[in-house]
Design a protein around this motif. Structure first.
Motif, PDB file in Angstrom:
ATOM      1  N   ASP A 103      38.293  28.736  47.884  1.00 35.55           N
ATOM      2  CA  ASP A 103      39.394  28.931  46.949  1.00 35.55           C
ATOM      3  C   ASP A 103      38.867  29.579  45.688  1.00 35.55           C
ATOM      4  N   LEU A 104      39.473  30.705  45.272  1.00 36.11           N
ATOM      5  CA  LEU A 104      39.077  31.401  44.053  1.00 36.11           C
ATOM      6  C   LEU A 104      40.245  31.416  43.072  1.00 36.11           C
ATOM      7  N   PRO A 105      40.030  30.995  41.826  1.00 36.18           N
ATOM      8  CA  PRO A 105      41.121  30.995  40.843  1.00 36.18           C
ATOM      9  C   PRO A 105      41.333  32.397  40.268  1.00 36.18           C
ATOM     10  N   LEU A 106      42.603  32.763  40.079  1.00 33.23           N
ATOM     11  CA  LEU A 106      42.968  34.033  39.473  1.00 33.23           C
ATOM     12  C   LEU A 106      43.807  33.778  38.229  1.00 33.23           C
ATOM     13  N   SER A 107      43.711  34.674  37.269  1.00 35.48           N
ATOM     14  CA  SER A 107      44.557  34.576  36.085  1.00 35.48           C
ATOM     15  C   SER A 107      45.991  34.940  36.465  1.00 35.48           C
ATOM     16  N   LYS A 108      46.939  34.199  35.921  1.00 33.62           N
ATOM     17  CA  LYS A 108      48.330  34.449  36.269  1.00 33.62           C
ATOM     18  C   LYS A 108      48.892  35.620  35.477  1.00 33.62           C
ATOM     19  N   PRO A 109      49.633  36.506  36.149  1.00 35.22           N
ATOM     20  CA  PRO A 109      50.283  37.606  35.426  1.00 35.22           C
ATOM     21  C   PRO A 109      51.526  37.108  34.697  1.00 35.22           C
ATOM     22  N   ASP A 110      51.988  37.889  33.733  1.00 33.33           N
ATOM     23  CA  ASP A 110      53.219  37.514  33.026  1.00 33.33           C
ATOM     24  C   ASP A 110      54.330  38.522  33.237  1.00 33.33           C
ATOM     25  N   GLU A 111      54.088  39.603  34.007  1.00 32.99           N
ATOM     26  CA  GLU A 111      55.136  40.571  34.302  1.00 32.99           C
ATOM     27  C   GLU A 111      56.017  40.059  35.439  1.00 32.99           C
ATOM     28  N   THR A 112      57.298  40.375  35.365  1.00 33.27           N
ATOM     29  CA  THR A 112      58.247  39.895  36.368  1.00 33.27           C
ATOM     30  C   THR A 112      57.857  40.355  37.770  1.00 33.27           C
ATOM     31  N   LEU A 113      57.517  41.630  37.925  1.00 31.53           N
ATOM     32  CA  LEU A 113      57.026  42.171  39.187  1.00 31.53           C
ATOM     33  C   LEU A 113      55.552  42.502  39.006  1.00 31.53           C
ATOM     34  N   SER A 114      54.685  41.788  39.690  1.00 25.15           N
ATOM     35  CA  SER A 114      53.240  41.957  39.523  1.00 25.15           C
ATOM     36  C   SER A 114      52.608  42.257  40.876  1.00 25.15           C
ATOM     37  N   SER A 115      51.903  43.376  40.934  1.00 25.86           N
ATOM     38  CA  SER A 115      51.218  43.781  42.158  1.00 25.86           C
ATOM     39  C   SER A 115      49.749  43.389  42.061  1.00 25.86           C
ATOM     40  N   LEU A 116      49.291  42.611  43.029  1.00 27.18           N
ATOM     41  CA  LEU A 116      47.895  42.180  43.081  1.00 27.18           C
ATOM     42  C   LEU A 116      47.191  42.962  44.181  1.00 27.18           C
ATOM     43  N   GLU A 117      46.133  43.679  43.807  1.00 25.32           N
ATOM     44  CA  GLU A 117      45.344  44.418  44.787  1.00 25.32           C
ATOM     45  C   GLU A 117      43.945  43.820  44.828  1.00 25.32           C
ATOM     46  N   MET A 118      43.490  43.499  46.031  1.00 31.46           N
ATOM     47  CA  MET A 118      42.180  42.878  46.240  1.00 31.46           C
ATOM     48  C   MET A 118      41.332  43.752  47.149  1.00 31.46           C
ATOM     49  N   THR A 119      40.102  44.013  46.708  1.00 25.98           N
ATOM     50  CA  THR A 119      39.152  44.793  47.490  1.00 25.98           C
ATOM     51  C   THR A 119      38.002  43.899  47.902  1.00 25.98           C
ATOM     52  N   PRO A 123      28.580  43.505  53.755  1.00 23.64           N
ATOM     53  CA  PRO A 123      27.562  44.389  54.314  1.00 23.64           C
ATOM     54  C   PRO A 123      28.050  45.212  55.498  1.00 23.64           C
ATOM     55  N   ASP A 124      28.962  44.655  56.294  1.00 26.72           N
ATOM     56  CA  ASP A 124      29.370  45.357  57.511  1.00 26.72           C
ATOM     57  C   ASP A 124      30.738  46.027  57.415  1.00 26.72           C
ATOM     58  N   GLN A 125      31.518  45.773  56.348  1.00 31.90           N
ATOM     59  CA  GLN A 125      32.852  46.361  56.250  1.00 31.90           C
ATOM     60  C   GLN A 125      33.410  46.225  54.845  1.00 31.90           C
ATOM     61  N   SER A 126      34.429  47.047  54.555  1.00 29.47           N
ATOM     62  CA  SER A 126      35.167  46.963  53.293  1.00 29.47           C
ATOM     63  C   SER A 126      36.649  47.166  53.604  1.00 29.47           C
ATOM     64  N   PHE A 127      37.523  46.505  52.844  1.00 29.53           N
ATOM     65  CA  PHE A 127      38.962  46.679  53.038  1.00 29.53           C
ATOM     66  C   PHE A 127      39.691  46.222  51.782  1.00 29.53           C
ATOM     67  N   SER A 128      40.961  46.643  51.692  1.00 32.30           N
ATOM     68  CA  SER A 128      41.810  46.277  50.558  1.00 32.30           C
ATOM     69  C   SER A 128      43.103  45.653  51.060  1.00 32.30           C
ATOM     70  N   VAL A 129      43.616  44.720  50.292  1.00 30.63           N
ATOM     71  CA  VAL A 129      44.857  44.011  50.617  1.00 30.63           C
ATOM     72  C   VAL A 129      45.719  43.955  49.360  1.00 30.63           C
ATOM     73  N   ARG A 130      47.045  44.140  49.525  1.00 29.10           N
ATOM     74  CA  ARG A 130      47.969  44.073  48.394  1.00 29.10           C
ATOM     75  C   ARG A 130      48.961  42.929  48.576  1.00 29.10           C
ATOM     76  N   ARG A 131      49.347  42.326  47.461  1.00 33.59           N
ATOM     77  CA  ARG A 131      50.378  41.303  47.455  1.00 33.59           C
ATOM     78  C   ARG A 131      51.318  41.554  46.279  1.00 33.59           C
ATOM     79  N   GLN A 132      52.628  41.487  46.547  1.00 34.32           N
ATOM     80  CA  GLN A 132      53.615  41.568  45.485  1.00 34.32           C
ATOM     81  C   GLN A 132      54.008  40.156  45.088  1.00 34.32           C
ATOM     82  N   LEU A 133      53.841  39.847  43.795  1.00 38.04           N
ATOM     83  CA  LEU A 133      54.174  38.526  43.271  1.00 38.04           C
ATOM     84  C   LEU A 133      55.326  38.646  42.279  1.00 38.04           C
TER      85      LEU A 133
END
Length: 416
Positions: A103-119, A123-133
């Motif tokens: 479990d990793l803590p994240l700072s909470k956004p204050d915008e009504t529509l907040s897009s979270l992008e995680m990269t 060592p063997d791979q890289s990828f990105s994931v998006r979440r709309q909050l």
């Protein structure tokens, strides 16, 4: 002494469900569970799968957690970069992920529509994931009643959206304002013929495809203030419209309630349909047709929808001219010249797709929501969401929103 005992009937129906998971949902009556996104052997969950965060200023403050589960029995070294919005400052974690999860803590956004992008870099791979909050406000949805054009009106207002219903007029929602600007094309205060429709109310509604608007206009109807909840405990408020069909060869004995509900301060409207089946037969994969007729500009030729054709090309189709009738799988964006806001229709993927259309008299979006309900039972459709923004939100970031199941919490019925 001789006894006679008769077992209850057993119904065998073939081809009703696409998968055993669909049958399990029907048999148990339990809502769909939010499915975590699986990227390789890593399962990623933000805020326990709940896309709605606490309002800013809410007490006590709950942490916003990124949960990472490793399904292989290995340890991974990973660098995680998490960013809110395009201009946000990335937060970087260097972590070892074991099979027990992290479990990793994240700072909470204050915008009504907040897009979270995680990269994720490993060592063997890289990828990105998006979440709309979505971050609601502390100001509750306002529920009101009044009169307009000698018709009783029920209304709900969450700030960016306001909606209105007049059961005396029709079963359809007759007003949807985005930042004070009307979006619906409606014949209020009286149903009228339009295009191929005989008794047409316009607006936003849901009905079985085989049922005419004129039949519903002749049926018993009422409206109510509505309160729904989802599986994460988020409370949605708005309006509902109920109609009961009595005299019809197929749908006699059917009661349909359409809900339009919102969260405080978020430019998001959800529509979901509840069906009570007293027809004497099972409703098997019955389609509840969702219809949205929109006209944010008076000139129909300035109103349009954007969708991708079968070749994947993004096209803009305008109303008021030639006929366009499409079936698409991707999200559809509705708009008009001179209007900054866009209305994005967000639905789950299914083989039926969505059907935006336009001709010289109207422009609309339609979709069939399938439901299976035994006789003397009731059921719910999946929700459809309408999100206002200036550019639309990437569909791959909306998985948690689409996993929500809305169910009745309580209803305050009005005398209309």
């Amino acid at each position: 002494a001789e006894e006679t005992w008769q077992a209850p009937p057993v119904r065998l129906v073939c081809g009703m469900f696409d998968s055993w998971q669909d049958f399990r949902v029907y048999a148990t009556g339990l809502p769909h569970l939010a499915k975590p996104e699986i990227t390789g052997t890593l399962a990623l969950t933000v805020n326990r799968g709940n896309p709605v965060l606490q309002p800013v200023g809410h007490e006590p403050v709950e942490p916003l957690l990124l949960r990472i589960d490793e399904h292989k029995k290995i340890n991974r070294q990973v660098q995680i970069s998490a960013t809110f919005g395009q201009s946000g400052k990335p937060v970087v974690f260097q972590q070892e992920i074991a099979s027990g999860g992290l479990d990793l803590p994240l700072s909470k956004p204050d915008e009504t529509l907040s897009s979270l992008e995680m990269t994720f870099d490993m060592p063997d791979q890289s990828f990105s994931v998006r979440r709309q909050l979505f971050v609601p406000s502390l100001v509750p949805v306002k529920l009101n009643s009044g009169w307009r054009d000698n018709r009783p009106i029920l209304s709900a207002d969450n700030g960016p959206f306001s909606i209105a219903l007049s059961p005396d007029f029709s079963h359809a929602l007759m007003s949807l304002c985005v930042d004070g600007h009307e979006w619906l094309d409606t014949t209020f205060p009286q149903p009228e013929p339009r295009s191929w429709f005989n008794s047409w109310p316009g607006g936003l509604s849901a009905k079985p495809w085989g049922l005419q608007h004129a039949t519903i206009h002749a049926a018993e109807r009422n409206g109510a203030y509505a309160q729904l909840s989802d599986q994460h405990g988020n409370h949605w408020s708005g309006l509902s419209s109920t109609y009961r069909i009595e005299d019809h060869p197929k749908f006699g004995g059917l009661t349909v309630t359409v809900y339009w509900v919102m969260l405080p301060g978020i430019p998001l409207l959800a529509q979901v349909v509840h069906v009570q089946n007293r027809t004497g037969r099972i409703l098997q994969n019955e389609e509840m047709g969702c219809e949205l007729f929109f006209r944010p500009q008076r000139d129909l030729q300035q109103c349009w929808f954007e969708a991708r054709d079968t070749a994947g090309t993004l096209r803009r189709y305008r109303g008021g001219q030639t006929e366009h009738d499409l079936t698409v799988q991707q999200s559809v964006l509705l708009g008009a010249d001179g209007i900054q806001q866009r209305l994005q229709v967000i639905t789950r993927d299914n083989p039926d797709g969505q059907s935006p259309m336009a001709n010289n008299a109207l422009i609309a979006w339609m979709k069939g929501l399938r439901v299976t309900v035994a006789d003397q039972a009731s059921g719910w459709t999946e929700p459809v969401f309408f999100l206002a923004s200036t550019a639309g939100v990437p569909l791959d970031s909306l998985g948690d929103l689409l996993a929500l199941e809305l169910r009745e919490r309580e209803a305050q019925h009005a005398d209309h």
